[in-house]
Design a protein around this motif. Sequence first.
Motif, PDB file in Angstrom:
ATOM      1  N   THR A  78       0.833  -1.212   0.000  1.00 28.75           N
ATOM      2  CA  THR A  78       0.000   0.000   0.000  1.00 28.75           C
ATOM      3  C   THR A  78       0.862   1.254   0.000  1.00 28.75           C
ATOM      4  OG1 THR A  78      -1.697  -1.171   1.282  1.00 28.75           O
ATOM      5  CG2 THR A  78      -1.858   1.232   1.176  1.00 28.75           C
ATOM      6  N   ALA A  79       0.447   2.185  -0.841  1.00 25.79           N
ATOM      7  CA  ALA A  79       1.015   3.539  -0.822  1.00 25.79           C
ATOM      8  C   ALA A  79      -0.149   4.507  -0.669  1.00 25.79           C
ATOM      9  CB  ALA A  79       1.794   3.821  -2.101  1.00 25.79           C
ATOM     10  N   LEU A  80       0.068   5.551   0.080  1.00 23.42           N
ATOM     11  CA  LEU A  80      -0.988   6.529   0.351  1.00 23.42           C
ATOM     12  C   LEU A  80      -0.624   7.884  -0.249  1.00 23.42           C
ATOM     13  CD1 LEU A  80      -1.796   5.745   4.104  1.00 23.42           C
ATOM     14  CD2 LEU A  80      -2.992   4.914   2.059  1.00 23.42           C
ATOM     15  N   ALA A  81      -1.633   8.509  -0.839  1.00 24.19           N
ATOM     16  CA  ALA A  81      -1.491   9.888  -1.324  1.00 24.19           C
ATOM     17  C   ALA A  81      -2.253  10.779  -0.352  1.00 24.19           C
ATOM     18  CB  ALA A  81      -2.043  10.022  -2.734  1.00 24.19           C
ATOM     19  N   PHE A  82      -1.516  11.610   0.373  1.00 20.90           N
ATOM     20  CA  PHE A  82      -2.122  12.528   1.345  1.00 20.90           C
ATOM     21  C   PHE A  82      -2.355  13.882   0.656  1.00 20.90           C
ATOM     22  CE2 PHE A  82       0.430   9.543   3.873  1.00 20.90           C
ATOM     23  CZ  PHE A  82      -0.529   9.069   4.757  1.00 20.90           C
ATOM     24  N   VAL A  83      -3.623  14.184   0.402  1.00 18.96           N
ATOM     25  CA  VAL A  83      -3.974  15.387  -0.365  1.00 18.96           C
ATOM     26  C   VAL A  83      -4.286  16.531   0.597  1.00 18.96           C
ATOM     27  CG1 VAL A  83      -5.478  16.355  -2.135  1.00 18.96           C
ATOM     28  CG2 VAL A  83      -4.948  13.903  -2.150  1.00 18.96           C
ATOM     29  N   ARG A  84      -3.500  17.578   0.514  1.00 19.87           N
ATOM     30  CA  ARG A  84      -3.757  18.787   1.304  1.00 19.87           C
ATOM     31  C   ARG A  84      -4.242  19.943   0.432  1.00 19.87           C
ATOM     32  NH1 ARG A  84       0.926  16.541   2.825  1.00 19.87           N
ATOM     33  NH2 ARG A  84       2.081  17.936   1.429  1.00 19.87           N
ATOM     34  N   GLY A  85      -4.074  19.802  -0.881  1.00 12.88           N
ATOM     35  CA  GLY A  85      -4.435  20.890  -1.794  1.00 12.88           C
ATOM     36  C   GLY A  85      -5.596  20.536  -2.697  1.00 12.88           C
ATOM     37  N   ASP A  86      -5.317  20.521  -4.004  1.00 12.46           N
ATOM     38  CA  ASP A  86      -6.352  20.322  -5.018  1.00 12.46           C
ATOM     39  C   ASP A  86      -6.629  18.827  -5.194  1.00 12.46           C
ATOM     40  OD1 ASP A  86      -7.986  20.269  -7.252  1.00 12.46           O
ATOM     41  OD2 ASP A  86      -6.877  21.841  -8.298  1.00 12.46           O
ATOM     42  N   THR A  87      -7.776  18.371  -4.705  1.00 11.84           N
ATOM     43  CA  THR A  87      -8.119  16.949  -4.779  1.00 11.84           C
ATOM     44  C   THR A  87      -8.279  16.484  -6.220  1.00 11.84           C
ATOM     45  OG1 THR A  87      -9.248  17.109  -2.643  1.00 11.84           O
ATOM     46  CG2 THR A  87      -9.753  15.195  -3.996  1.00 11.84           C
ATOM     47  N   ALA A  88      -8.929  17.287  -7.048  1.00 10.70           N
ATOM     48  CA  ALA A  88      -9.135  16.909  -8.446  1.00 10.70           C
ATOM     49  C   ALA A  88      -7.806  16.806  -9.187  1.00 10.70           C
ATOM     50  CB  ALA A  88     -10.043  17.928  -9.133  1.00 10.70           C
ATOM     51  N   GLN A  89      -6.904  17.727  -8.933  1.00  9.28           N
ATOM     52  CA  GLN A  89      -5.597  17.691  -9.596  1.00  9.28           C
ATOM     53  C   GLN A  89      -4.791  16.469  -9.160  1.00  9.28           C
ATOM     54  OE1 GLN A  89      -3.347  21.281  -9.070  1.00  9.28           O
ATOM     55  NE2 GLN A  89      -1.645  20.596 -10.348  1.00  9.28           N
ATOM     56  N   ALA A 115     -16.711   8.410   1.402  1.00 11.42           N
ATOM     57  CA  ALA A 115     -15.859   7.321   0.918  1.00 11.42           C
ATOM     58  C   ALA A 115     -15.824   7.356  -0.603  1.00 11.42           C
ATOM     59  CB  ALA A 115     -16.392   5.982   1.410  1.00 11.42           C
ATOM     60  N   LEU A 116     -14.661   7.078  -1.170  1.00  8.46           N
ATOM     61  CA  LEU A 116     -14.471   7.157  -2.620  1.00  8.46           C
ATOM     62  C   LEU A 116     -14.099   5.782  -3.165  1.00  8.46           C
ATOM     63  CD1 LEU A 116     -12.335  10.442  -2.744  1.00  8.46           C
ATOM     64  CD2 LEU A 116     -14.814  10.218  -3.063  1.00  8.46           C
ATOM     65  N   ASP A 117     -15.021   5.192  -3.927  1.00 11.19           N
ATOM     66  CA  ASP A 117     -14.696   3.942  -4.600  1.00 11.19           C
ATOM     67  C   ASP A 117     -14.019   4.261  -5.932  1.00 11.19           C
ATOM     68  OD1 ASP A 117     -16.735   4.871  -6.198  1.00 11.19           O
ATOM     69  OD2 ASP A 117     -18.191   3.340  -5.580  1.00 11.19           O
ATOM     70  N   ALA A 118     -13.784   3.239  -6.750  1.00 10.51           N
ATOM     71  CA  ALA A 118     -13.055   3.445  -8.005  1.00 10.51           C
ATOM     72  C   ALA A 118     -13.799   4.391  -8.948  1.00 10.51           C
ATOM     73  CB  ALA A 118     -12.811   2.095  -8.684  1.00 10.51           C
ATOM     74  N   ASP A 119     -15.121   4.257  -9.034  1.00  7.45           N
ATOM     75  CA  ASP A 119     -15.894   5.128  -9.927  1.00  7.45           C
ATOM     76  C   ASP A 119     -15.861   6.583  -9.447  1.00  7.45           C
ATOM     77  OD1 ASP A 119     -16.560   2.993 -11.550  1.00  7.45           O
ATOM     78  OD2 ASP A 119     -18.448   2.580 -10.484  1.00  7.45           O
ATOM     79  N   SER A 120     -15.964   6.777  -8.144  1.00  7.47           N
ATOM     80  CA  SER A 120     -15.906   8.137  -7.601  1.00  7.47           C
ATOM     81  C   SER A 120     -14.544   8.763  -7.858  1.00  7.47           C
ATOM     82  CB  SER A 120     -16.206   8.114  -6.101  1.00  7.47           C
ATOM     83  OG  SER A 120     -17.497   7.606  -5.847  1.00  7.47           O
ATOM     84  N   PHE A 121     -13.498   7.952  -7.726  1.00  3.80           N
ATOM     85  CA  PHE A 121     -12.143   8.454  -7.977  1.00  3.80           C
ATOM     86  C   PHE A 121     -11.989   8.889  -9.434  1.00  3.80           C
ATOM     87  CE2 PHE A 121      -7.753   7.618  -9.316  1.00  3.80           C
ATOM     88  CZ  PHE A 121      -7.072   8.462  -8.455  1.00  3.80           C
ATOM     89  N   LYS A 122     -12.504   8.092 -10.363  1.00  5.12           N
ATOM     90  CA  LYS A 122     -12.429   8.454 -11.781  1.00  5.12           C
ATOM     91  C   LYS A 122     -13.221   9.729 -12.071  1.00  5.12           C
ATOM     92  CE  LYS A 122     -11.825   3.696 -13.424  1.00  5.12           C
ATOM     93  NZ  LYS A 122     -12.429   2.579 -14.199  1.00  5.12           N
ATOM     94  N   ALA A 123     -14.373   9.862 -11.418  1.00  4.92           N
ATOM     95  CA  ALA A 123     -15.191  11.061 -11.628  1.00  4.92           C
ATOM     96  C   ALA A 123     -14.466  12.314 -11.132  1.00  4.92           C
ATOM     97  CB  ALA A 123     -16.532  10.907 -10.914  1.00  4.92           C
ATOM     98  N   ILE A 124     -13.799  12.199  -9.990  1.00  5.01           N
ATOM     99  CA  ILE A 124     -13.048  13.343  -9.461  1.00  5.01           C
ATOM    100  C   ILE A 124     -11.890  13.696 -10.386  1.00  5.01           C
ATOM    101  CG2 ILE A 124     -11.562  14.098  -7.566  1.00  5.01           C
ATOM    102  CD1 ILE A 124     -13.322  12.504  -5.679  1.00  5.01           C
ATOM    103  N   ALA A 125     -11.253  12.668 -10.965  1.00  3.60           N
ATOM    104  CA  ALA A 125     -10.126  12.916 -11.868  1.00  3.60           C
ATOM    105  C   ALA A 125     -10.545  13.662 -13.129  1.00  3.60           C
ATOM    106  CB  ALA A 125      -9.467  11.591 -12.244  1.00  3.60           C
ATOM    107  N   LEU A 126     -11.821  13.594 -13.480  1.00  2.00           N
ATOM    108  CA  LEU A 126     -12.316  14.283 -14.675  1.00  2.00           C
ATOM    109  C   LEU A 126     -12.723  15.727 -14.401  1.00  2.00           C
ATOM    110  CD1 LEU A 126     -14.522  11.444 -16.243  1.00  2.00           C
ATOM    111  CD2 LEU A 126     -12.230  12.164 -16.952  1.00  2.00           C
ATOM    112  N   LEU A 127     -12.770  16.114 -13.144  1.00  4.99           N
ATOM    113  CA  LEU A 127     -13.168  17.478 -12.798  1.00  4.99           C
ATOM    114  C   LEU A 127     -12.069  18.476 -13.164  1.00  4.99           C
ATOM    115  CD1 LEU A 127     -14.736  16.914  -9.254  1.00  4.99           C
ATOM    116  CD2 LEU A 127     -15.952  17.308 -11.409  1.00  4.99           C
ATOM    117  N   PRO A 128     -12.442  19.737 -13.452  1.00  8.25           N
ATOM    118  CA  PRO A 128     -11.418  20.764 -13.692  1.00  8.25           C
ATOM    119  C   PRO A 128     -10.603  20.999 -12.425  1.00  8.25           C
ATOM    120  CG  PRO A 128     -13.584  21.489 -14.441  1.00  8.25           C
ATOM    121  CD  PRO A 128     -13.808  20.255 -13.639  1.00  8.25           C
ATOM    122  N   THR A 129      -9.363  21.361 -12.605  1.00  9.51           N
ATOM    123  CA  THR A 129      -8.523  21.654 -11.450  1.00  9.51           C
ATOM    124  C   THR A 129      -8.955  22.972 -10.812  1.00  9.51           C
ATOM    125  OG1 THR A 129      -6.883  22.842 -12.772  1.00  9.51           O
ATOM    126  CG2 THR A 129      -6.595  20.462 -12.526  1.00  9.51           C
TER     127      THR A 129
END
Length: 232
Positions: A78-89, A115-129
Motif C-alpha cells: 500500500t502507498a498513500l497519497a495525502f492530499v492537502r491541496g487540489d483533490t481533483a488535480q 468514501a471514494l470507490d473506483a468510480d468516484s475516484f475516476k469522476a473526481i479525476a475528470l473534474l477541472p482543477t
Amino acid sequence: MNREEKSATIQEIAAQIEASEAIFAVDYRGITVSQAAELRTKLREADTSFRVVKNRLTKLAADKAGEERLADLLQGPTALAFVRGDTAQAAKAISTFTREHAVLTYKGGFMAETALDADSFKAIALLPTRDVLNARFAGVVASPLTGLVRGLGALIGGLALQLGQIADKGLVSGEAAPVAAAEVSAEPEGDKDEGEPDAERAAADPDAPGSEAEDAGGTDVETSDQASNEEE
C-alpha cells in the motif's frame, strides 16, 4: 527500525492523516524508483505527498488520528497519497500516471466524510482543477464589471457631449442674456401710447376738436350778456 523510530513514524503518519483533505490508497506493485519520483513531482504540484507505508504502523497511526476507515484499505502493498491541496488535480495526476505506465491499482479512499470507490475516484479525476475553476470564476466576475465600466464611460461621454452643446448655445455661459436685452430696447417707444384713453389725449392737445367746441360755447354766453345790458 527500533521502537523510537517506529513511534516517530506513527506520529508522522498520524499528522499527515489529520492534515489531509483527502486520502487515496493504491497498490504500488510494479512501480520503479524513477517512476515513483516522477509521480511525487506531479503530486507535489497539487500539494499532495505520496508515501509507501507499512500497514501495521499505518493502522496504529490511523487509530491515533481517529480515522478508522483507513484500516480497511491497508491490505497488501500500500502507498498513500495525502492530499492537502487540489483533490481533483491529485486524482488526475494519479489517473494519468496509471494510464501512461500501466502501474498502480486504486484500492479506495475518502474525502472528508465521503468514501471514494473506483468510480468516484475516476469522476473526481475528470473534474477541472482548482486553477481552471478560479480562472473561469474570475472571467464570470470580470464580464459584468467590464460591461459596467463601459456603460459608465459611455454615459459620461454622452453627458460631456450634451454639456458641450449647451455651452455652444450660450445657455450656461451668460451670452444669451444681452441678446434678449437688445431685443427689448429695440422696441419703438411710441407703442406705449397706444393704450392711453382718448380723454387724456384730448386734454393734452389744445387743438383737439373738443376744445374748439368749448371755446365757442363760452363766446356765445358773453355776447348774450352784452345784448341784455344794451337794452336796459
